[in-house]
Design a protein around this motif. Sequence first.
Motif, mmCIF file in Angstrom:
data_model
loop_
_atom_site.group_PDB
_atom_site.id
_atom_site.type_symbol
_atom_site.label_atom_id
_atom_site.label_comp_id
_atom_site.label_asym_id
_atom_site.label_seq_id
_atom_site.Cartn_x
_atom_site.Cartn_y
_atom_site.Cartn_z
ATOM 1 N N GLN A 304 0.818 -1.210 0.000
ATOM 2 C CA GLN A 304 0.000 0.000 0.000
ATOM 3 C C GLN A 304 0.855 1.265 0.000
ATOM 4 N N ASN A 305 0.265 2.343 -0.491
ATOM 5 C CA ASN A 305 0.842 3.691 -0.402
ATOM 6 C C ASN A 305 -0.203 4.608 0.199
ATOM 7 N N LEU A 306 0.228 5.564 0.996
ATOM 8 C CA LEU A 306 -0.680 6.551 1.578
ATOM 9 C C LEU A 306 -0.430 7.913 0.940
ATOM 10 N N THR A 317 -3.261 0.834 -3.758
ATOM 11 C CA THR A 317 -2.454 -0.375 -3.861
ATOM 12 C C THR A 317 -1.418 -0.233 -4.950
ATOM 13 N N LYS A 318 -0.243 -0.791 -4.709
ATOM 14 C CA LYS A 318 0.828 -0.777 -5.703
ATOM 15 C C LYS A 318 0.350 -1.412 -6.999
ATOM 16 N N VAL A 322 4.647 -2.040 -11.713
ATOM 17 C CA VAL A 322 5.594 -0.981 -11.381
ATOM 18 C C VAL A 322 6.433 -1.399 -10.185
ATOM 19 N N LEU A 323 7.724 -1.547 -10.397
ATOM 20 C CA LEU A 323 8.615 -2.014 -9.344
ATOM 21 C C LEU A 323 8.941 -0.902 -8.354
ATOM 22 N N GLY A 324 9.013 -1.266 -7.086
ATOM 23 C CA GLY A 324 9.479 -0.335 -6.063
ATOM 24 C C GLY A 324 8.476 0.700 -5.621
#
Length: 388
Positions: A304-306, A317-318, A322-324
């Motif tokens: 996850q990203n905020l 969600t990633k 896309v890596l990283g």
Amino acid sequence: METTTIKTVEAEEKSMACLPVDVLSLIGSRLLARDLIYFRSVCRAWRSIISPLHSSSVHFTKSITSSVSALVQFPLLMYSGCESSFYSFYHPICNTTYVLDSPEIANAKIRFSKDGWLLMSRSHEIFFFNPLTKKRIDLPNLPDGIYNFRSISFSSIPTLADCIVFGIMQSFLDYILFSFIRRGENTWNTFRSTGNLDFWVSHNNPVFHNGVFYCLGKNGNLGTFDPKKAGEGEDEDEDEGAHGWTVLAKPMEKPCNSIRQNYLVECNGDLIAVFVGHVGKWIKIFKLDSCMMVWRKVESLGDQNLFLSWSKSLSATKQQEVLGMENKIFFPRFHRKTGIFYSLNTGRFHTMGTGYNSNDFYNTTTKMHCTWIQPSSQVSFDEEFHWW
């Protein structure tokens, strides 16, 4: 000779304009963000295929490594200067910004956003606005004729029958003043809940979670507004629990000492609280254990990203291609012209595509009048649509 040249150019433009819409859309979806600008400048027909906001919010291709190039759909940071009709849309992964002139919302302030819709105010007006479609939905005039909400949000897109807008106007130790309005109503419902509340609302907006609005207090406690119980009670001034408002008995403990920057966000079906220390010297994340009603410290967000801001915080969600791009927290802050993010892997702040590396917010600037926005596919409605 000149006449022949002009006719040839006109014929070429006509042939390009006659390409099937699905072919043009496919071409546009494979272009880099900056190339979409040239794509739209070819002719009017091509420009109509992909609008400026659409191109900057949906069709982005970004090379994270030499072998990976994929479409990514991330939230955009929408911001503007004071008293301006120009709004910028910044893509944090591509480091690309589009500037749009929206005179319809000139001098209006962004209060909240959800599913592509903005809640905005200007003078005595309060209204919904969709920057993708330029659709506007007016709400009834504000209580007391002025905007005096400390925090505000809405439950669902305004075209749905169950949409409700909820906001807190005053929050003190012994009472809280709040107001709400449902779809179909032409006046705001304002109530004052009294009692030993011990609740000071943080500088962030409520989160609609599992049918209830959750508000984060400066001490880490939670206040809730349940629309299903809204209106219970006979008086406008009643004890806590009346009219749907309650300060939860738990969590009681203060997770950390921070009243400067606190954020509440829904992530993977859980409530996440993010506390930021002075000038970003530290960041602590907690997840609400809904069974024990206590805050549990979070060391990793996983995939996850905020995306945090005072008006709207959300999670995404990633993208698998896309890596990283996971386990990060994006802020409405910039180092020079590039947005910064906090990596839970390194415990430091970075920017995309540069060598920036810092342990705090020094030498960065913040966008005050901004929000994170994600376009929604649920945007069409009758031109004559009204709130009530």
